[in-house]
Design an enzyme around this catalytic site. Structure first.
Site, short mmCIF file in Angstrom:
data_model
loop_
_atom_site.label_atom_id
_atom_site.label_comp_id
_atom_site.label_asym_id
_atom_site.label_seq_id
_atom_site.Cartn_x
_atom_site.Cartn_y
_atom_site.Cartn_z
N GLU A 84 25.79 -23.22 91.58
CA GLU A 84 25.61 -21.81 91.95
C GLU A 84 24.14 -21.44 92.20
OE1 GLU A 84 27.69 -18.88 89.78
OE2 GLU A 84 29.58 -19.97 89.77
N CYS B 237 55.04 -43.32 83.93
CA CYS B 237 56.06 -42.42 84.45
C CYS B 237 57.14 -43.18 85.22
CB CYS B 237 55.41 -41.38 85.37
SG CYS B 237 54.42 -40.15 84.48
N GLU C 289 55.84 -35.49 86.12
CA GLU C 289 57.20 -36.03 86.22
C GLU C 289 57.95 -35.89 84.91
OE1 GLU C 289 54.45 -39.02 88.40
OE2 GLU C 289 54.27 -37.42 86.92
N TRP D 74 24.59 -9.78 91.22
CA TRP D 74 25.48 -10.17 92.32
C TRP D 74 25.14 -9.41 93.59
CZ3 TRP D 74 28.88 -14.08 91.33
CH2 TRP D 74 29.14 -14.38 89.99
#
Length: 359
Positions: A281, A98, A64, A184
């Protein structure tokens, strides 16, 4: 003849349009704002876009304030509409509230995507704005706004990160690769997408076997736009090669070792470091243990069109006792990436399973 309902519908569509823009701004902050949520803001007046903003890092200006600071003069925003993906903060932290800045700027209307999940703040910002005479609309693209900050929402209520399991597997559910073969299984486009995912999280975790077998870097490539995520190694034996890349490269200070501790203890430890989104992973033993404990929240599964067989399933562990206990996904998406197929979704928590989850 245009009716009142037509006008209302047009206004609602306009709100969604600008909230989508605010969400695009907010997504830029994933991976850079933790432990704060990712937030975007848009300022509009008389149908004209005045400015946009997003929260860039914890301790920095909120979305903001970024949007308010981007206009030429404060006077130009009087009576404008502020679109913000999350309820504006109402308390003094590392930055001022804010809500105070919004009220001082004489904003006429505030449109909010999601309410703050923090129990200490929830609803307070709305109340302050309404008491100041500002028109407040809530729930615009609420689901999208909540999903953006699932990591923050879980962390602020449980002290633990949102756990994303990423696996690349063959059609027969294996991660088997002969010694010395490339790390991979997926194609290059899928690998690039994984690096984009890494850039949105605060930590990346693998087991000790993966470090010994693959010597992964676990980095965001190209270089991260924020901090390199923590690199976490979970090991039972503590037998890790001293020359492993994660202990010796430029990001070695961003490597954490958890030796001989339980999964909940590890997750809570990461939570104390402000980790709200954790990417796991592998390998298959690690993912299997997390699945057995029902600690995975989201899945990214890359399937590559080949068969390898072997003794390396993508998910090991004890497995289920009945199909009723199988983990099922919702908010499922399928994406073809060259010859690979990516399946993503969040883990559905049936009530009978959720009641047995570890605390």
């Amino acid at each position: 003849m245009e009716t009142f309902s037509d006008l209302s519908l047009a206004a609602a569509d306009l709100d969604k349009r600008y909230m989508r823009l605010a969400l695009r701004q907010a997504r830029k902050g994933l991976g850079t704002t933790s432990p704060n949520p990712a937030v975007g803001a848009v300022l509009v007046r008389d149908g004209a876009l005045l400015s946009t903003g997003w929260h860039r890092q914890a301790g920095g200006p909120h979305a903001e304030i970024e949007a308010l600071s981007a206009v030429a003069t404060v006077e130009s925003v009087a009576g404008a509409t502020l679109y913000v993906t999350l309820e504006p903060c109402s308390t003094l932290g590392r930055t001022p509230p804010c809500t105070d800045a919004i009220i001082r700027a004489k904003i006429g209307r505030v449109v909010i995507g999601a309410i703050d999940a923090n129990p200490k703040h929830q609803g307070r910002g709305l109340e302050q704005l309404r008491q100041a005479g500002i028109d407040v609309t809530t729930g615009v693209l609420e689901e999208e706004s909540v999903l953006l900050n699932v990591g923050f929402n879980k962390w602020i209520t449980t002290g633990m990160p949102w756990v994303i399991a990423k696996v690349a597997q063959t059609l027969d559910g294996r991660i088997t690769r002969p010694a010395g073969e490339p790390q991979w299984l997926s194609n290059n486009r899928s690998v690039r997408l994984v690096h984009s995912l890494r850039a949105t999280v605060d930590a990346i975790l693998v087991g000790g076997e993966t470090v010994r077998r693959d010597n992964p870097r676990l980095t965001v490539r190209p270089s991260p736009h924020g901090l390199q995520p923590w690199r976490v190694v979970m090991t039972r034996s503590g037998d890790l090669p001293g020359d492993a890349t994660v202990f010796n490269d430029e990001y070695r200070d961003r490597t954490l070792i958890y030796h001989g501790v339980g999964w909940l203890e590890m997750l809570k430890g990461l939570g104390t470091k402000g980790v709200t989104r954790l990417l796991v992973e592998g390998g298959g033993d690690v993912l299997g243990q997390l699945h057995d404990l029902r600690l995975i929240d989201e899945l990214w599964c890359f399937v590559t069109p080949m068969l390898t067989g072997g003794d390396k399933p993508s998910f090991g562990g004890a497995g289920i006792e009945s199909m009723e206990e199988a983990s099922r996904l919702h908010r499922i998406r399928y994406k073809r990436i060259g010859n690979d197929v990516l399946v993503t979704g969040q883990i559905l928590r049936p009530e009978h399973i959720a009641a047995r989850l570890p605390l």
